[in-house]
Design a protein around this motif. Structure first.
Motif, PDB file in Angstrom:
ATOM      1  N   ILE A  41       0.832  -1.203   0.000  1.00 23.95           N
ATOM      2  CA  ILE A  41       0.000   0.000   0.000  1.00 23.95           C
ATOM      3  C   ILE A  41       0.866   1.252   0.000  1.00 23.95           C
ATOM      4  O   ILE A  41       0.593   2.212  -0.724  1.00 23.95           O
ATOM      5  CB  ILE A  41      -0.943  -0.009   1.214  1.00 23.95           C
ATOM      6  N   GLN A  42       1.939   1.253   0.811  1.00 29.92           N
ATOM      7  CA  GLN A  42       2.808   2.427   0.879  1.00 29.92           C
ATOM      8  C   GLN A  42       3.497   2.676  -0.458  1.00 29.92           C
ATOM      9  O   GLN A  42       3.620   3.831  -0.894  1.00 29.92           O
ATOM     10  CB  GLN A  42       3.857   2.250   1.981  1.00 29.92           C
ATOM     11  N   VAL A  43       3.932   1.615  -1.110  1.00 33.91           N
ATOM     12  CA  VAL A  43       4.548   1.763  -2.433  1.00 33.91           C
ATOM     13  C   VAL A  43       3.541   2.344  -3.415  1.00 33.91           C
ATOM     14  O   VAL A  43       3.877   3.225  -4.220  1.00 33.91           O
ATOM     15  CB  VAL A  43       5.073   0.401  -2.933  1.00 33.91           C
ATOM     16  N   TRP A  44       2.312   1.892  -3.341  1.00 35.50           N
ATOM     17  CA  TRP A  44       1.271   2.412  -4.226  1.00 35.50           C
ATOM     18  C   TRP A  44       1.049   3.899  -3.981  1.00 35.50           C
ATOM     19  O   TRP A  44       0.941   4.683  -4.925  1.00 35.50           O
ATOM     20  CB  TRP A  44      -0.027   1.632  -4.009  1.00 35.50           C
ATOM     21  N   ALA A 121      -7.214  -1.113 -12.458  1.00 39.47           N
ATOM     22  CA  ALA A 121      -7.458  -2.319 -11.665  1.00 39.47           C
ATOM     23  C   ALA A 121      -6.651  -2.322 -10.366  1.00 39.47           C
ATOM     24  O   ALA A 121      -7.162  -2.684  -9.301  1.00 39.47           O
ATOM     25  CB  ALA A 121      -7.124  -3.556 -12.496  1.00 39.47           C
ATOM     26  N   GLU A 122      -5.390  -1.892 -10.452  1.00 42.68           N
ATOM     27  CA  GLU A 122      -4.542  -1.900  -9.252  1.00 42.68           C
ATOM     28  C   GLU A 122      -5.060  -0.920  -8.215  1.00 42.68           C
ATOM     29  O   GLU A 122      -5.109  -1.222  -7.018  1.00 42.68           O
ATOM     30  CB  GLU A 122      -3.097  -1.560  -9.618  1.00 42.68           C
ATOM     31  N   ILE A 127      -7.506   0.339  -2.958  1.00 43.96           N
ATOM     32  CA  ILE A 127      -8.485   1.136  -2.232  1.00 43.96           C
ATOM     33  C   ILE A 127      -9.496   0.246  -1.525  1.00 43.96           C
ATOM     34  O   ILE A 127      -9.847   0.475  -0.359  1.00 43.96           O
ATOM     35  CB  ILE A 127      -9.192   2.117  -3.191  1.00 43.96           C
ATOM     36  N   GLN A 128      -9.972  -0.779  -2.202  1.00 41.41           N
ATOM     37  CA  GLN A 128     -10.921  -1.701  -1.588  1.00 41.41           C
ATOM     38  C   GLN A 128     -10.292  -2.442  -0.415  1.00 41.41           C
ATOM     39  O   GLN A 128     -10.935  -2.657   0.619  1.00 41.41           O
ATOM     40  CB  GLN A 128     -11.440  -2.688  -2.628  1.00 41.41           C
ATOM     41  N   GLN A 129      -9.039  -2.842  -0.577  1.00 43.09           N
ATOM     42  CA  GLN A 129      -8.339  -3.523   0.512  1.00 43.09           C
ATOM     43  C   GLN A 129      -8.204  -2.601   1.723  1.00 43.09           C
ATOM     44  O   GLN A 129      -8.446  -3.017   2.866  1.00 43.09           O
ATOM     45  CB  GLN A 129      -6.957  -3.967   0.049  1.00 43.09           C
ATOM     46  N   ALA A 130      -7.826  -1.341   1.482  1.00 41.47           N
ATOM     47  CA  ALA A 130      -7.664  -0.387   2.579  1.00 41.47           C
ATOM     48  C   ALA A 130      -9.000  -0.113   3.274  1.00 41.47           C
ATOM     49  O   ALA A 130      -9.069  -0.038   4.506  1.00 41.47           O
ATOM     50  CB  ALA A 130      -7.068   0.918   2.045  1.00 41.47           C
ATOM     51  N   GLU A 136      -9.339   5.047   4.948  1.00 41.92           N
ATOM     52  CA  GLU A 136      -9.896   5.833   3.854  1.00 41.92           C
ATOM     53  C   GLU A 136      -8.816   6.731   3.259  1.00 41.92           C
ATOM     54  O   GLU A 136      -7.847   7.087   3.919  1.00 41.92           O
ATOM     55  CB  GLU A 136     -11.073   6.682   4.341  1.00 41.92           C
ATOM     56  N   TRP A 137      -9.014   7.090   2.006  1.00 38.83           N
ATOM     57  CA  TRP A 137      -8.061   7.914   1.279  1.00 38.83           C
ATOM     58  C   TRP A 137      -8.254   9.368   1.680  1.00 38.83           C
ATOM     59  O   TRP A 137      -9.359   9.911   1.625  1.00 38.83           O
ATOM     60  CB  TRP A 137      -8.289   7.744  -0.223  1.00 38.83           C
TER      61      TRP A 137
END
Length: 227
Positions: A41-44, A121-122, A127-130, A136-137
């Motif tokens: 997630i952090q890399v994303w 897709a990524e 986002i769904q995983q988080a 939340e973003w």
């Protein structure tokens, strides 16, 4: 009898030791998996910020903007305004050139990934995983005003450097907000006067650096606190 009892005791201890080893291995694996998910997630997030910076920097160069400068730092994208002609007569009203550049940048803001996440897709997966994990973003545009330590003219309505720095930050924020049409909740304003200098105020070069407005565009996942 004693030999058999000792053997049984030894066998039990070995079995217990094996179970403990397996449990420890399991917990270590869970920690590693959890860390790998956090890293993913952090890399994303870092990639989103970098893509946003590259896009904004390329547009600034392409459109030949000179008053607003963009850099990438650990917190996000930093836009710095410390040009001598940024504000009219040393006050808080943006010059025509600064207003023009802020309008250009404001129109670009909705197009950068961290403020308008691309639905590839990524991105959807991350986002769904988080969200499933209670996060939340959160995207922000934080505008900060700073001055040198020169005193304000007693006859001026600006009162002090805190007031001046806040009004400059507010003027910059208003230009970006109006041009971007982004939600007002994304924006915040602060004025720090002369109390967060970048350089010494002993010389004119340092004062030039200290008279600035900084716009930090950042985004991250934060824990959802609910209503």
């Amino acid at each position: 009898m004693n030999v058999a009892a000792e053997r049984a005791k030894s066998a039990w201890l070995l079995a217990f030791g094996d179970v403990m080893t397996l449990l420890i291995t399991f917990f270590i694996m869970m920690i590693v998996i959890n860390k790998s998910e956090v890293s993913k997630i952090q890399v994303w997030v870092d990639n989103q910020v970098t893509e946003s910076y590259v896009f904004l920097q390329n547009e600034i160069k392409h459109k030949h903007l000179t008053v607003v400068k963009a850099t990438r730092n650990a917190n996000g994208i930093l836009l710095t305004i410390n040009h001598a002609n940024a504000f009219q007569s040393g006050g808080f009203v943006p010059s025509e050139q600064l207003s023009s550049e802020l309008r250009v940048i404001g129109q670009l803001l909705p197009k950068i990934p961290i403020l308008e996440i691309e639905q590839d897709a990524e991105s959807i997966e991350v986002i769904q995983q988080a969200k499933a994990e209670g996060y939340e973003w959160l995207a922000e545009v934080t505008v900060e005003g700073h001055t040198d330590n020169d005193s304000i003219d007693p006859r001026s309505s600006l009162r002090n450097n805190w007031f001046l720095s806040t009004l400059r930050a507010q003027a910059v924020m208003q230009e970006l907000f109006s041009a971007s049409a982004l939600p007002a909740s994304l924006f915040s304003v602060s004025g720090y006067g002369e109390f967060q200098p970048m350089a010494s105020n002993e010389g004119s070069a340092g004062k030039d650096l200290n008279r600035r407005v900084e716009v930090l565009i950042s985004a991250r996942f934060q824990e959802h606190l609910g209503e």
